[in-house]
Design a protein around this motif. Sequence first.
Motif, mmCIF file in Angstrom:
data_model
loop_
_atom_site.group_PDB
_atom_site.id
_atom_site.type_symbol
_atom_site.label_atom_id
_atom_site.label_comp_id
_atom_site.label_asym_id
_atom_site.label_seq_id
_atom_site.Cartn_x
_atom_site.Cartn_y
_atom_site.Cartn_z
ATOM 1 N N ARG A 219 0.834 -1.186 0.000
ATOM 2 C CA ARG A 219 0.000 0.000 0.000
ATOM 3 C C ARG A 219 0.880 1.251 0.000
ATOM 4 N N THR A 221 0.698 4.661 1.436
ATOM 5 C CA THR A 221 -0.105 5.191 2.544
ATOM 6 C C THR A 221 -0.309 6.697 2.431
ATOM 7 N N SER A 223 -3.028 8.306 1.601
ATOM 8 C CA SER A 223 -4.371 8.782 1.908
ATOM 9 C C SER A 223 -4.850 8.182 3.223
ATOM 10 N N VAL A 225 -7.658 6.623 3.810
ATOM 11 C CA VAL A 225 -8.220 5.285 3.575
ATOM 12 C C VAL A 225 -7.115 4.234 3.571
ATOM 13 N N ASP A 226 -6.007 4.520 2.892
ATOM 14 C CA ASP A 226 -4.904 3.563 2.839
ATOM 15 C C ASP A 226 -4.221 3.410 4.198
ATOM 16 N N LEU A 228 -5.647 3.662 7.136
ATOM 17 C CA LEU A 228 -6.531 2.839 7.963
ATOM 18 C C LEU A 228 -6.480 1.376 7.543
ATOM 19 N N GLU A 229 -6.353 1.128 6.245
ATOM 20 C CA GLU A 229 -6.275 -0.247 5.754
ATOM 21 C C GLU A 229 -4.974 -0.916 6.199
ATOM 22 N N SER A 305 -12.091 1.188 14.270
ATOM 23 C CA SER A 305 -11.469 1.343 12.943
ATOM 24 C C SER A 305 -10.839 2.717 12.759
ATOM 25 N N SER A 306 -10.062 3.151 13.735
ATOM 26 C CA SER A 306 -9.505 4.502 13.716
ATOM 27 C C SER A 306 -8.057 4.507 14.200
ATOM 28 N N GLY A 322 -13.583 4.940 11.418
ATOM 29 C CA GLY A 322 -12.975 5.322 10.148
ATOM 30 C C GLY A 322 -12.302 6.678 10.192
#
Length: 355
Positions: A219, A221, A223, A225-226, A228-229, A305-306, A322
């Motif tokens: 990934r 990273t 962003s 979203v990335d 968090l993933e 999820s944070s 998130g």
Amino acid sequence: MKALVLSGGAGTRLRPITHTSAKQLVPVANKPILFYVLEAIAETGITDVGMIIGDTGPEIRAAVGDGSQFGLNVTYIPQSAPLGLAHAVLIARDFLGDDDFLMYLGDNFISGGITDLVEGFRKERPDAQLVLSRVPDPTAFGVAELDATGRVTGLEEKPRHPKSDLALVGVYLFTPAVHEAVRAIRPSARGELEITDAVQWMVEDGQDIRSGELSGYWRDTGSVVDMLEVNRMLLESQERCIEGSVDGASEIVGRVRIGPGAMVRTSRIVGPAVIGAGTVVTDSHIGPSTSIAEDCRIHDSELASSIVLRGSSFESVRRVEGSLVGRNAQVALAPQGPVAHRLVIGDHARVHIQS
């Protein structure tokens, strides 16, 4: 063999976090992404690392130091502006000398390391080797075209009509042959010296440009979203470890790490999750895929999820998920009264409100 790590750049996709922090130092699973990069380099046996730094250079220097904590010897190379990956190679010429080198983007995460790729390059020693990964949307990346033997025959930067789904990962392996290429190219339409243009020059010059495909997880990273993933993926691979204090009224479920000096009181934490050293969690629920850094205060709140950075606090806040919360931030329930929102929002912030 040496390594060149790119740790400049403005990190615009992670604003406002990156207004005050280097994007490479934003933590995932409570460790800066740059540290995973340096650990992967150390595993290959490379010890001499050149670190390209920009405006956030002092923060990078403070975090990495001389590199000895990773078993590395780090030399810092200032870059006046983010003028492209090939420009980074150009200004690192004195450091690199006539050695082969690994170039690694400091905000990229690769699971499983890169040792096998580096060993293969050392053994075969082509003029350059690109690390590739198959992606669902190649239009967002630099894309490589290969022949039947795996040699690179062409490159395109964010093509409208990709000729393959093989994207360039932020890892490159070069012999000194690349130095002629970076001197030969001109800035692109966005004013940068593109490494894809340099490699394309090498291809057209008849040089041996090979590829290696990643089998593991990768990934960029750049962003939220990335970030968090990657955080979720790393937490899922961790082992349960309780070093802090948990009272009898609390419940710890699954793979949870609680750092030294942390306290959990009358709360429920469901893994995978990590609670940093010195953090206090009371009367709260921490859900899966959550990383809370050091010295935070979480009271009567619910998070999932944070990623929460050092020194931040939550007071009586229901269901935050998130989210990426910066250092020393304060999130609290508004006083009772007429329905209204009071906001102090910095540049480039993103706020979602459900009224």
